[in-house]
Scaffold this motif. Structure first.
Motif, PDB file in Angstrom:
ATOM      1  N   VAL A  48       0.906  -1.109  -0.128  1.00 43.94           N
ATOM      2  CA  VAL A  48      -0.047  -0.017  -0.043  1.00 43.94           C
ATOM      3  C   VAL A  48       0.603   1.265  -0.199  1.00 43.94           C
ATOM      4  O   VAL A  48       0.649   2.285  -0.860  1.00 43.94           O
ATOM      5  N   ALA A  49       1.959   1.123   0.840  1.00 45.87           N
ATOM      6  CA  ALA A  49       2.710   2.520   0.899  1.00 45.87           C
ATOM      7  C   ALA A  49       3.520   2.646  -0.611  1.00 45.87           C
ATOM      8  O   ALA A  49       3.773   3.710  -0.937  1.00 45.87           O
ATOM      9  N   ALA A  50       4.112   1.478  -0.956  1.00 42.10           N
ATOM     10  CA  ALA A  50       5.000   1.443  -2.278  1.00 42.10           C
ATOM     11  C   ALA A  50       4.166   1.734  -3.556  1.00 42.10           C
ATOM     12  O   ALA A  50       4.521   2.687  -4.485  1.00 42.10           O
ATOM     13  N   PHE A  51       2.950   1.177  -3.514  1.00 40.88           N
ATOM     14  CA  PHE A  51       2.321   1.216  -4.982  1.00 40.88           C
ATOM     15  C   PHE A  51       1.171   2.310  -4.906  1.00 40.88           C
ATOM     16  O   PHE A  51       0.564   2.913  -6.039  1.00 40.88           O
ATOM     17  N   ALA A  52       0.685   2.813  -3.685  1.00 39.09           N
ATOM     18  CA  ALA A  52      -0.453   3.681  -3.504  1.00 39.09           C
ATOM     19  C   ALA A  52      -1.368   3.381  -4.388  1.00 39.09           C
ATOM     20  O   ALA A  52      -2.023   4.010  -5.395  1.00 39.09           O
ATOM     21  N   PRO A  53      -2.411   2.348  -4.043  1.00 39.27           N
ATOM     22  CA  PRO A  53      -3.561   1.775  -4.745  1.00 39.27           C
ATOM     23  C   PRO A  53      -4.624   2.545  -5.000  1.00 39.27           C
ATOM     24  O   PRO A  53      -4.893   3.641  -3.588  1.00 39.27           O
ATOM     25  N   ASP A  54      -5.381   2.878  -6.071  1.00 37.46           N
ATOM     26  CA  ASP A  54      -6.800   3.391  -5.841  1.00 37.46           C
ATOM     27  C   ASP A  54      -7.659   2.550  -5.174  1.00 37.46           C
ATOM     28  O   ASP A  54      -8.717   2.932  -4.286  1.00 37.46           O
ATOM     29  N   ILE A 109     -16.821  -8.604  -3.312  1.00 36.01           N
ATOM     30  CA  ILE A 109     -16.903  -9.389  -4.555  1.00 36.01           C
ATOM     31  C   ILE A 109     -16.385 -10.850  -4.149  1.00 36.01           C
ATOM     32  O   ILE A 109     -15.586 -11.164  -3.615  1.00 36.01           O
ATOM     33  N   SER A 110     -17.480 -11.691  -4.638  1.00 36.22           N
ATOM     34  CA  SER A 110     -17.402 -12.983  -4.166  1.00 36.22           C
ATOM     35  C   SER A 110     -16.319 -13.860  -5.303  1.00 36.22           C
ATOM     36  O   SER A 110     -16.469 -13.580  -6.297  1.00 36.22           O
ATOM     37  N   LYS A 111     -15.736 -14.823  -4.531  1.00 30.64           N
ATOM     38  CA  LYS A 111     -15.021 -15.752  -5.633  1.00 30.64           C
ATOM     39  C   LYS A 111     -15.572 -17.040  -5.521  1.00 30.64           C
ATOM     40  O   LYS A 111     -16.434 -17.492  -4.568  1.00 30.64           O
ATOM     41  N   PRO A 112     -15.695 -18.037  -6.599  1.00 34.29           N
ATOM     42  CA  PRO A 112     -15.075 -17.658  -7.633  1.00 34.29           C
ATOM     43  C   PRO A 112     -15.472 -16.364  -8.339  1.00 34.29           C
ATOM     44  O   PRO A 112     -16.656 -16.229  -8.437  1.00 34.29           O
ATOM     45  N   ILE A 113     -14.525 -15.774  -9.122  1.00 35.91           N
ATOM     46  CA  ILE A 113     -15.191 -14.498  -9.971  1.00 35.91           C
ATOM     47  C   ILE A 113     -15.646 -15.088 -11.317  1.00 35.91           C
ATOM     48  O   ILE A 113     -15.531 -15.923 -11.832  1.00 35.91           O
ATOM     49  N   ASP A 114     -16.645 -13.961 -11.758  1.00 34.97           N
ATOM     50  CA  ASP A 114     -17.053 -14.151 -12.971  1.00 34.97           C
ATOM     51  C   ASP A 114     -16.034 -13.398 -13.993  1.00 34.97           C
ATOM     52  O   ASP A 114     -16.054 -12.033 -14.057  1.00 34.97           O
ATOM     53  N   VAL A 115     -15.563 -14.028 -15.087  1.00 37.70           N
ATOM     54  CA  VAL A 115     -14.479 -13.711 -15.759  1.00 37.70           C
ATOM     55  C   VAL A 115     -14.948 -12.520 -16.644  1.00 37.70           C
ATOM     56  O   VAL A 115     -14.218 -11.641 -17.077  1.00 37.70           O
ATOM     57  N   ASP A 116     -16.273 -12.443 -16.987  1.00 39.16           N
ATOM     58  CA  ASP A 116     -16.959 -11.765 -17.876  1.00 39.16           C
ATOM     59  C   ASP A 116     -17.152 -10.197 -17.346  1.00 39.16           C
ATOM     60  O   ASP A 116     -17.319  -9.427 -18.147  1.00 39.16           O
ATOM     61  N   THR A 117     -17.423 -10.421 -16.193  1.00 35.71           N
ATOM     62  CA  THR A 117     -17.978  -9.189 -15.353  1.00 35.71           C
ATOM     63  C   THR A 117     -16.977  -8.617 -14.274  1.00 35.71           C
ATOM     64  O   THR A 117     -17.205  -7.356 -13.943  1.00 35.71           O
ATOM     65  N   PHE A 118     -15.931  -9.329 -14.083  1.00 43.76           N
ATOM     66  CA  PHE A 118     -15.103  -8.781 -12.918  1.00 43.76           C
ATOM     67  C   PHE A 118     -14.396  -7.274 -12.858  1.00 43.76           C
ATOM     68  O   PHE A 118     -14.507  -6.775 -12.020  1.00 43.76           O
ATOM     69  N   ALA A 119     -13.827  -7.316 -14.357  1.00 40.66           N
ATOM     70  CA  ALA A 119     -13.090  -5.882 -14.538  1.00 40.66           C
ATOM     71  C   ALA A 119     -14.103  -4.744 -14.269  1.00 40.66           C
ATOM     72  O   ALA A 119     -13.750  -3.673 -13.690  1.00 40.66           O
ATOM     73  N   ASP A 120     -15.090  -4.904 -14.712  1.00 42.68           N
ATOM     74  CA  ASP A 120     -16.258  -3.962 -14.715  1.00 42.68           C
ATOM     75  C   ASP A 120     -16.781  -3.839 -13.377  1.00 42.68           C
ATOM     76  O   ASP A 120     -16.982  -2.707 -12.923  1.00 42.68           O
ATOM     77  N   GLU A 121     -16.781  -5.002 -12.482  1.00 37.43           N
ATOM     78  CA  GLU A 121     -17.423  -4.772 -11.077  1.00 37.43           C
ATOM     79  C   GLU A 121     -16.293  -3.884 -10.392  1.00 37.43           C
ATOM     80  O   GLU A 121     -16.517  -3.012  -9.580  1.00 37.43           O
ATOM     81  N   VAL A 122     -14.753  -4.257 -10.646  1.00 34.91           N
ATOM     82  CA  VAL A 122     -13.664  -3.509  -9.923  1.00 34.91           C
ATOM     83  C   VAL A 122     -13.943  -1.800 -10.345  1.00 34.91           C
ATOM     84  O   VAL A 122     -13.599  -1.059  -9.703  1.00 34.91           O
ATOM     85  N   ARG A 123     -14.173  -1.690 -11.639  1.00 27.80           N
ATOM     86  CA  ARG A 123     -14.072  -0.389 -12.356  1.00 27.80           C
ATOM     87  C   ARG A 123     -15.096   0.266 -11.537  1.00 27.80           C
ATOM     88  O   ARG A 123     -14.975   1.651 -11.173  1.00 27.80           O
ATOM     89  N   ALA A 124     -16.270  -0.279 -11.296  1.00 23.04           N
ATOM     90  CA  ALA A 124     -17.312   0.395 -10.794  1.00 23.04           C
ATOM     91  C   ALA A 124     -17.121   0.747  -9.402  1.00 23.04           C
ATOM     92  O   ALA A 124     -17.638   1.825  -8.765  1.00 23.04           O
ATOM     93  N   LEU A 125     -16.379   0.357  -8.759  1.00 30.13           N
ATOM     94  CA  LEU A 125     -15.796   0.401  -7.283  1.00 30.13           C
ATOM     95  C   LEU A 125     -14.827   1.705  -7.053  1.00 30.13           C
ATOM     96  O   LEU A 125     -14.470   1.908  -5.949  1.00 30.13           O
ATOM     97  N   LEU A 126     -14.055   1.887  -8.207  1.00 28.05           N
ATOM     98  CA  LEU A 126     -12.921   2.756  -8.132  1.00 28.05           C
ATOM     99  C   LEU A 126     -13.372   4.176  -7.764  1.00 28.05           C
ATOM    100  O   LEU A 126     -14.512   4.602  -8.047  1.00 28.05           O
ATOM    101  N   PRO A 127     -12.753   4.817  -7.106  1.00 28.95           N
ATOM    102  CA  PRO A 127     -13.249   6.048  -6.524  1.00 28.95           C
ATOM    103  C   PRO A 127     -13.121   6.969  -7.599  1.00 28.95           C
ATOM    104  O   PRO A 127     -12.221   6.801  -8.579  1.00 28.95           O
ATOM    105  N   ALA A 128     -13.968   8.091  -7.732  1.00 22.82           N
ATOM    106  CA  ALA A 128     -13.802   9.435  -8.789  1.00 22.82           C
ATOM    107  C   ALA A 128     -12.637   9.722  -9.045  1.00 22.82           C
ATOM    108  O   ALA A 128     -11.863  10.095  -7.833  1.00 22.82           O
ATOM    109  N   ARG A 129     -12.045  10.099 -10.174  1.00 18.66           N
ATOM    110  CA  ARG A 129     -10.738  10.594 -10.243  1.00 18.66           C
ATOM    111  C   ARG A 129     -10.794  11.987 -11.009  1.00 18.66           C
ATOM    112  O   ARG A 129     -11.588  12.071 -11.887  1.00 18.66           O
TER     113      ARG A 129
END
Length: 129
Positions: A48-54, A109-129
């Motif tokens: 978290v300190a080195a990468f500074a994730p969103d 987000i539950s596992k196993p992930i849905d490969v068709d929707t996973f990236a969109d699920e994550v994108r929807a949770l990103l903070p506004a930039r």
């Protein structure tokens, strides 16, 4: 004058399952996100300190410190209090989602992930930039 291009969203995937890490990293990278990983609790705070994730996708059941303990540690520090933390787990029993949200996670987000929707699920949770 145009504004500079936004840097790609930065996602930290915390999971002790190498296959989960591999799949999540591939899907998120293909969707244009930068990804860092941690396999256990000891690597999370340093990443978290080195990468500074969103956003942090936090497995709940980890060796050593569990994901909820790590979430509470991140929430207790001023520099990471507002970080978006998502419970990323196979726990899917009645009441688990509420427990994780009450424990400081912003979403689930539950596992196993849905490969068709996973990236969109994550994108929807990103903070506004």
């Amino acid at each position: 004058m145009s504004s500079p291009p936004l840097s790609p969203p930065r996602v930290l995937v915390v999971d002790d399952g190498l296959l989960n890490i591999e799949i999540a990293t591939h899907l998120l990278t293909e969707a244009g996100m930068q990804v860092a990983t941690a396999l256990d609790g000891s690597g999370v705070l340093a990443q978290v300190a080195a990468f500074a994730p969103d956003i942090v996708l936090m497995d709940i059941q980890l060796p050593g410190l569990d994901g909820l303990t790590l979430t509470q540690q991140l929430r207790s520090q001023a520099s990471t209090r507002a970080l978006v933390i998502v419970a990323f787990t196979a726990y899917a029993m009645k009441g688990d989602r509420e427990k994780f949200l009450a424990g400081g996670c912003d979403a689930y987000i539950s596992k196993p992930i849905d490969v068709d929707t996973f990236a969109d699920e994550v994108r929807a949770l990103l903070p506004a930039r």
